[in-house]
Design an enzyme around this catalytic site. Structure first.
Site, PDB file in Angstrom:
ATOM      1  N   ARG A  50       0.943  -7.140   5.341  1.00 38.50           N
ATOM      2  CA  ARG A  50       0.668  -5.726   5.633  1.00 38.50           C
ATOM      3  C   ARG A  50       0.739  -5.416   7.131  1.00 38.50           C
ATOM      4  O   ARG A  50       0.214  -4.407   7.590  1.00 38.50           O
ATOM      5  CB  ARG A  50      -0.719  -5.361   5.099  1.00 38.50           C
ATOM      6  CG  ARG A  50      -0.956  -5.655   3.639  1.00 38.50           C
ATOM      7  CD  ARG A  50      -1.978  -4.674   3.060  1.00 38.50           C
ATOM      8  NE  ARG A  50      -2.612  -5.104   1.828  1.00 38.50           N
ATOM      9  CZ  ARG A  50      -2.031  -5.142   0.635  1.00 38.50           C
ATOM     10  NH1 ARG A  50      -0.749  -4.816   0.513  1.00 38.50           N
ATOM     11  NH2 ARG A  50      -2.708  -5.519  -0.434  1.00 38.50           N
ATOM     12  N   SER A  91     -14.872  -8.177   1.649  1.00 41.92           N
ATOM     13  CA  SER A  91     -15.023  -9.231   0.646  1.00 41.92           C
ATOM     14  C   SER A  91     -15.133 -10.636   1.239  1.00 41.92           C
ATOM     15  O   SER A  91     -15.944 -11.440   0.795  1.00 41.92           O
ATOM     16  CB  SER A  91     -13.850  -9.164  -0.331  1.00 41.92           C
ATOM     17  OG  SER A  91     -12.618  -9.307   0.359  1.00 41.92           O
ATOM     18  N   GLU A 139      -6.133   5.662  16.767  1.00 42.74           N
ATOM     19  CA  GLU A 139      -6.089   5.909  15.314  1.00 42.74           C
ATOM     20  C   GLU A 139      -7.212   6.855  14.890  1.00 42.74           C
ATOM     21  O   GLU A 139      -7.003   7.762  14.084  1.00 42.74           O
ATOM     22  CB  GLU A 139      -6.227   4.581  14.540  1.00 42.74           C
ATOM     23  CG  GLU A 139      -4.958   3.735  14.509  1.00 42.74           C
ATOM     24  CD  GLU A 139      -3.930   4.251  13.500  1.00 42.74           C
ATOM     25  OE1 GLU A 139      -4.143   5.331  12.909  1.00 42.74           O
ATOM     26  OE2 GLU A 139      -2.907   3.578  13.307  1.00 42.74           O
ATOM     27  N   LYS A 182     -12.799  -1.477   9.858  1.00 40.13           N
ATOM     28  CA  LYS A 182     -12.765  -2.494   8.815  1.00 40.13           C
ATOM     29  C   LYS A 182     -11.873  -3.644   9.222  1.00 40.13           C
ATOM     30  O   LYS A 182     -10.771  -3.381   9.692  1.00 40.13           O
ATOM     31  CB  LYS A 182     -12.233  -1.821   7.546  1.00 40.13           C
ATOM     32  CG  LYS A 182     -12.034  -2.749   6.393  1.00 40.13           C
ATOM     33  CD  LYS A 182     -11.482  -1.979   5.238  1.00 40.13           C
ATOM     34  CE  LYS A 182     -11.083  -2.976   4.176  1.00 40.13           C
ATOM     35  NZ  LYS A 182     -10.197  -2.426   3.207  1.00 40.13           N
ATOM     36  N   ARG A 190      -8.552  -9.127  -2.894  1.00 41.30           N
ATOM     37  CA  ARG A 190      -7.239  -9.065  -3.548  1.00 41.30           C
ATOM     38  C   ARG A 190      -7.268  -9.749  -4.899  1.00 41.30           C
ATOM     39  O   ARG A 190      -6.508  -9.392  -5.793  1.00 41.30           O
ATOM     40  CB  ARG A 190      -6.160  -9.620  -2.622  1.00 41.30           C
ATOM     41  CG  ARG A 190      -6.002  -8.662  -1.442  1.00 41.30           C
ATOM     42  CD  ARG A 190      -4.898  -9.023  -0.494  1.00 41.30           C
ATOM     43  NE  ARG A 190      -4.966  -8.138   0.681  1.00 41.30           N
ATOM     44  CZ  ARG A 190      -4.314  -8.334   1.802  1.00 41.30           C
ATOM     45  NH1 ARG A 190      -3.529  -9.396   1.917  1.00 41.30           N
ATOM     46  NH2 ARG A 190      -4.435  -7.484   2.795  1.00 41.30           N
ATOM     47  N   CYS A 248       0.820  -1.214   0.000  1.00 41.42           N
ATOM     48  CA  CYS A 248       0.000   0.000   0.000  1.00 41.42           C
ATOM     49  C   CYS A 248       0.855   1.265   0.000  1.00 41.42           C
ATOM     50  O   CYS A 248       0.333   2.377   0.117  1.00 41.42           O
ATOM     51  CB  CYS A 248      -0.929  -0.001   1.206  1.00 41.42           C
ATOM     52  SG  CYS A 248      -2.038  -1.426   1.217  1.00 41.42           S
ATOM     53  N   LYS A 254      -8.214   0.126  10.431  1.00 41.28           N
ATOM     54  CA  LYS A 254      -8.229  -0.948   9.446  1.00 41.28           C
ATOM     55  C   LYS A 254      -7.268  -2.031   9.915  1.00 41.28           C
ATOM     56  O   LYS A 254      -6.076  -1.778  10.111  1.00 41.28           O
ATOM     57  CB  LYS A 254      -7.798  -0.406   8.086  1.00 41.28           C
ATOM     58  CG  LYS A 254      -7.693  -1.496   7.039  1.00 41.28           C
ATOM     59  CD  LYS A 254      -7.455  -0.923   5.676  1.00 41.28           C
ATOM     60  CE  LYS A 254      -7.239  -2.022   4.660  1.00 41.28           C
ATOM     61  NZ  LYS A 254      -6.974  -1.478   3.321  1.00 41.28           N
TER      62      LYS A 254
HETATM   63  C1  PBG Z   1      -6.768  -1.328  -0.185  1.00 39.38           C
HETATM   64  C2  PBG Z   1      -8.019  -1.928   0.302  1.00 39.38           C
HETATM   65  C3  PBG Z   1      -8.281  -3.248   0.688  1.00 39.38           C
HETATM   66  C4  PBG Z   1      -9.642  -3.309   0.935  1.00 39.38           C
HETATM   67  C5  PBG Z   1     -10.160  -2.044   0.721  1.00 39.38           C
HETATM   68  N1  PBG Z   1      -9.128  -1.194   0.363  1.00 39.38           N
HETATM   69  C6  PBG Z   1      -7.436  -4.455   0.754  1.00 39.38           C
HETATM   70  C7  PBG Z   1      -6.257  -4.573   1.565  1.00 39.38           C
HETATM   71  O1  PBG Z   1      -5.951  -3.765   2.439  1.00 39.38           O
HETATM   72  O2  PBG Z   1      -5.551  -5.528   1.297  1.00 39.38           O
HETATM   73  C8  PBG Z   1     -10.410  -4.548   1.319  1.00 39.38           C
HETATM   74  C9  PBG Z   1     -11.827  -4.568   0.955  1.00 39.38           C
HETATM   75  C10 PBG Z   1     -12.468  -5.910   0.991  1.00 39.38           C
HETATM   76  O3  PBG Z   1     -11.867  -6.926   1.374  1.00 39.38           O
HETATM   77  O4  PBG Z   1     -13.640  -5.960   0.609  1.00 39.38           O
HETATM   78  N2  PBG Z   1      -5.783  -1.123   0.718  1.00 39.38           N
END
Ligand code: PBG
Length: 325
Positions: free
Chosen positions: A217, A274, A233, A248, A205, A130, A195
């Site tokens: 990450r 997802s 945060e 998230k 992904r 990222c 997050k």
């Molecule tokens: C980008 C991002 C991610 C998601 C949203 N923005 C993936 C990640 O951090 O690897 C995940 C969204 C999802 O899983 O629906 N950084």
């Protein structure tokens, strides 16, 4: 003196009573629908691990946006699959980038849909992190500079809200400053403030072709074990100028959503990610779960935990179901 004076079942006897005393009312007006935009024309490729969700070229995105608006969903969030990737994610800041072109095309339609953009580098870097990698590490400050440029390019194309998802320190402040400097003081920031480094992003992904090519990450996304740190945060992002904050994923972090809701007086969002979507879809396809019932239960739970905004791949289905009830 409890029973027989108190009979909680009195208020559960029929739907009118249950509806009257219902504490949490899920509504389409809090939903955001995520979409994946790719190069080309007339492309509409289903993501295998996310049935019903597609990688689409700009023309198709516009068509689906019309449907999303007609269902009463207030907004979408866009993720880009660029034509080319490089170590610094250069294509993410280009005025000709997929996301930038998609925003412009949506704007031309005069739809009232809120256009939110994910601000991050992972879909645009060849290594899939990222941020930019320097000396074997994801470098915070050089990444922040690029993210601010990316957010500006989205604002120029017509985005209403930018949503940084990278988890670099200081990016909200840098984005706010960049937007203000260029007279985009009305473009809002929805920060992915808390997050977590989660296994639930797996299907995304595939959808965004954004897997890290080495390592993981954990040096920037949060440790799933930490909740107090989420408050920190959020506090920092609000100080830096975030208008709304997000937690998230959603399901495994309902306590975090609740704590953020209680501690801060700003709109709170949650991303029903997802993997959460894929689990339900897979089980429903096997006939193991009643999809509608389970999705409404999950999203009601996320809302009850304190999220008034929910980003979810189920948004279109939920809008249809809520209309029918
Ligand atoms: C980008 C991002 C991610 C998601 C949203 N923005 C993936 C990640 O951090 O690897 C995940 C969204 C999802 O899983 O629906 N950084």
């Amino acid at each position: 003196m409890s029973f027989p004076t108190h009979r909680p079942r009195r208020l559960r006897r029929n739907e009118a009573l249950r509806g009257l005393v219902r504490e949490t009312r899920l509504s389409t007006s809090g939903l955001i629908y995520p979409m994946f935009v790719c190069p080309g024309a007339r492309v509409r490729q289903e993501v295998s691990s996310m049935p019903g969700i597609h990688q689409q070229s700009v023309d198709q995105i516009v068509e689906e946006c019309r449907e999303v608006e007609s269902l009463g969903i207030p907004g979408i969030i866009l993720f880009g699959l660029p034509e080319s990737k490089d170590p610094r994610g250069a294509s993410s800041v280009s005025a000709q980038g997929v996301v930038q072109r998609a925003i412009e095309a949506i704007r031309k339609t005069k739809l009232k849909l809120l256009v939110i953009t994910d601000v991050c580098l992972c879909g645009y870097t060849d290594h899939g992190h990222c941020g930019v990698v320097e000396n074997g590490e994801v470098s915070n400050d050089s990444t922040v500079t690029i993210l601010a440029q990316q957010a500006l390019s989205h604002a120029r194309a017509g985005a209403d809200i930018v949503a940084p998802s990278d988890m670099m320190d200081g990016r909200v402040g840098a984005i706010r400053e960049m937007l203000d400097e260029h007279k985009f003081e009305n473009v809002a920031i929805l920060s992915y403030a808390a997050k977590y480094c989660s296994g639930f992003y797996g299907p995304f992904r595939e959808a965004a072709q954004s897997s890290p090519q080495f390592g993981d990450r954990r040096s920037y996304q949060m440790d799933p074990a930490n909740a107090r740190e989420a408050l920190k945060e959020v506090e920092l992002d609000l100080e830096e100028g975030a208008d709304m904050v997000m937690v998230k994923p959603a399901l495994a972090y309902l306590d975090v959503i609740r704590r953020v809701r209680d501690a801060f007086d700003v709109p709170v969002g949650a991303y029903n990610v997802s993997g959460e979507y894929a689990m339900v879809k897979a089980a429903a396809q096997k006939g193991w779960l009643d999809e509608q019932r389970v999705v409404l239960e999950i999203l009601t739970g996320v809302h009850r935990a304190g999220a008034e905004i929910i980003l979810t791949y189920h948004a279109k289905d939920v809008a249809r179901w809520l209309k029918a009830c």
